[in-house]
Design a protein around this motif. Sequence first.
Motif, mmCIF file in Angstrom:
data_model
loop_
_atom_site.group_PDB
_atom_site.id
_atom_site.type_symbol
_atom_site.label_atom_id
_atom_site.label_comp_id
_atom_site.label_asym_id
_atom_site.label_seq_id
_atom_site.Cartn_x
_atom_site.Cartn_y
_atom_site.Cartn_z
ATOM 1 N N GLY A 166 84.138 -13.642 93.728
ATOM 2 C CA GLY A 166 83.000 -13.581 94.635
ATOM 3 C C GLY A 166 82.571 -14.965 95.089
ATOM 4 O O GLY A 166 82.314 -15.202 96.278
ATOM 5 N N TRP A 167 82.500 -15.899 94.153
ATOM 6 C CA TRP A 167 82.155 -17.289 94.469
ATOM 7 C C TRP A 167 83.178 -17.901 95.420
ATOM 8 O O TRP A 167 82.816 -18.546 96.398
ATOM 9 C CB TRP A 167 82.065 -18.094 93.167
ATOM 10 C CG TRP A 167 82.024 -19.573 93.348
ATOM 11 C CD1 TRP A 167 80.918 -20.326 93.617
ATOM 12 C CD2 TRP A 167 83.127 -20.477 93.274
ATOM 13 N NE1 TRP A 167 81.284 -21.658 93.722
ATOM 14 C CE2 TRP A 167 82.631 -21.766 93.513
ATOM 15 C CE3 TRP A 167 84.495 -20.314 93.022
ATOM 16 C CZ2 TRP A 167 83.451 -22.901 93.506
ATOM 17 C CZ3 TRP A 167 85.308 -21.433 93.019
ATOM 18 C CH2 TRP A 167 84.789 -22.706 93.263
ATOM 19 N N ARG B 123 83.337 -12.557 89.175
ATOM 20 C CA ARG B 123 82.308 -13.466 89.690
ATOM 21 C C ARG B 123 82.967 -14.686 90.322
ATOM 22 O O ARG B 123 82.520 -15.170 91.362
ATOM 23 C CB ARG B 123 81.349 -13.874 88.578
ATOM 24 C CG ARG B 123 80.175 -14.683 89.093
ATOM 25 C CD ARG B 123 79.090 -14.858 88.036
ATOM 26 N NE ARG B 123 77.949 -15.541 88.619
ATOM 27 C CZ ARG B 123 77.752 -16.852 88.541
ATOM 28 N NH1 ARG B 123 78.612 -17.632 87.903
ATOM 29 N NH2 ARG B 123 76.682 -17.399 89.104
ATOM 30 N N LEU C 296 86.516 -7.379 96.379
ATOM 31 C CA LEU C 296 86.674 -8.055 95.080
ATOM 32 C C LEU C 296 87.753 -7.377 94.241
ATOM 33 O O LEU C 296 88.644 -8.046 93.693
ATOM 34 C CB LEU C 296 85.345 -8.037 94.320
ATOM 35 C CG LEU C 296 84.165 -8.748 94.975
ATOM 36 C CD1 LEU C 296 82.866 -8.359 94.283
ATOM 37 C CD2 LEU C 296 84.372 -10.250 94.955
ATOM 38 N N ASP D 43 83.582 -12.427 84.302
ATOM 39 C CA ASP D 43 83.709 -13.828 84.727
ATOM 40 C C ASP D 43 84.702 -13.963 85.874
ATOM 41 O O ASP D 43 84.467 -14.701 86.832
ATOM 42 C CB ASP D 43 84.169 -14.705 83.559
ATOM 43 C CG ASP D 43 83.126 -14.848 82.462
ATOM 44 O OD1 ASP D 43 81.919 -14.609 82.733
ATOM 45 O OD2 ASP D 43 83.513 -15.199 81.332
ATOM 46 N N ARG E 146 77.216 -6.301 90.632
ATOM 47 C CA ARG E 146 76.398 -7.499 90.427
ATOM 48 C C ARG E 146 76.951 -8.653 91.259
ATOM 49 O O ARG E 146 76.199 -9.373 91.918
ATOM 50 C CB ARG E 146 76.372 -7.879 88.939
ATOM 51 C CG ARG E 146 75.454 -9.048 88.635
ATOM 52 C CD ARG E 146 75.441 -9.448 87.159
ATOM 53 N NE ARG E 146 75.478 -8.327 86.254
ATOM 54 C CZ ARG E 146 76.430 -8.130 85.326
ATOM 55 N NH1 ARG E 146 77.425 -8.971 85.184
ATOM 56 N NH2 ARG E 146 76.376 -7.083 84.528
ATOM 57 N N THR E 147 78.275 -8.808 91.255
ATOM 58 C CA THR E 147 78.904 -9.867 92.040
ATOM 59 C C THR E 147 78.725 -9.615 93.532
ATOM 60 O O THR E 147 78.468 -10.546 94.305
ATOM 61 C CB THR E 147 80.403 -9.981 91.678
ATOM 62 O OG1 THR E 147 80.507 -10.283 90.274
ATOM 63 C CG2 THR E 147 81.092 -11.065 92.476
ATOM 64 N N GLU E 148 78.829 -8.369 93.943
ATOM 65 C CA GLU E 148 78.606 -8.008 95.346
ATOM 66 C C GLU E 148 77.200 -8.425 95.784
ATOM 67 O O GLU E 148 77.028 -9.024 96.860
ATOM 68 C CB GLU E 148 78.786 -6.502 95.520
ATOM 69 C CG GLU E 148 78.546 -5.996 96.932
ATOM 70 C CD GLU E 148 78.740 -4.489 97.028
ATOM 71 O OE1 GLU E 148 79.791 -4.063 97.544
ATOM 72 O OE2 GLU E 148 77.831 -3.758 96.581
ATOM 73 N N GLU F 141 75.245 -10.733 94.367
ATOM 74 C CA GLU F 141 75.063 -12.181 94.264
ATOM 75 C C GLU F 141 75.714 -12.939 95.417
ATOM 76 O O GLU F 141 75.130 -13.888 95.954
ATOM 77 C CB GLU F 141 75.630 -12.687 92.933
ATOM 78 C CG GLU F 141 75.442 -14.180 92.732
ATOM 79 C CD GLU F 141 75.945 -14.685 91.390
ATOM 80 O OE1 GLU F 141 75.821 -15.904 91.150
ATOM 81 O OE2 GLU F 141 76.460 -13.881 90.579
#
Length: 190
Positions: free
Chosen positions: A127-128, A124, A58, A121, A46-48, A50
Motif C-alpha cells: 500500500g505504501w 502495508r 493489494l 506488514d 486497514r491498508t486500503e 490508510e
Amino acid sequence: MTRALYLVALLMLGSCASAPSRISNVCAVFDQRDGWFNNWHTAAKRTEREFGVPAPVLMATIYTESGFSPYARPPRTKLLGFIPWTRPSTAYGYSQALDGTWSRYQAETGNWYASRTNFADAIRFIGWYHATSNRVNGIALNDTYNLYLAYYLGHSGYSRGTGNATAQQGARRAANMAIRYADQMRTCGR
C-alpha cells in the motif's frame, strides 16, 4: 492442559507460515486466514483505508509477486558456469520487497519491526509503495497495470519506460486478477 495449549499454538503458527490454497479466489483466501490472531481481510481493508489503494489491487499484487507464500524468493541461478549458485535479487516474502526498498519503507514509516514474512506488514508495504507510485509517478491508485509496472521496475525505471516483456506480463496478470478479486469481493460481501 499445558500440552493441549502447546499443540493448539503450534497448529496456529503452522497455519500462518504457509501459503493458503485456492489463491485464485480472494474470498477463499480471506476465509482461510480469518483468525483472531492473523486476519488478512482486516489487514487488507486497514491498508486500503490508510493508503487509498483498493484491497483487490493489494491482493492481486501479492498474488502476482509471491502467490501468497511468506518465504518466497527468486530461484537460484548459476552465473557464467563458474560463479556459485546465487539469487538474482534480494526479493523476499509475500511482497517480494528488495532489501533496500524494505529498509526505506521501515525508515519512512518508522515501522522498524516490520517483517516481509508477516502478511499485515507486507500488505502495508505494498500500500505504501503504490501510494508512493501515485505521488511520484502520477499513477491512479486503482490502475493495477501501471502500479504493478512501477512496483516491478521501481519508480525510476517506470519513469524511464524501461519495461520489458516479463514486467508487462506480470502487470497484465495483476490487473486481470484485481478485476477478478473485486468481483469476488462484491459477491461474498467483503
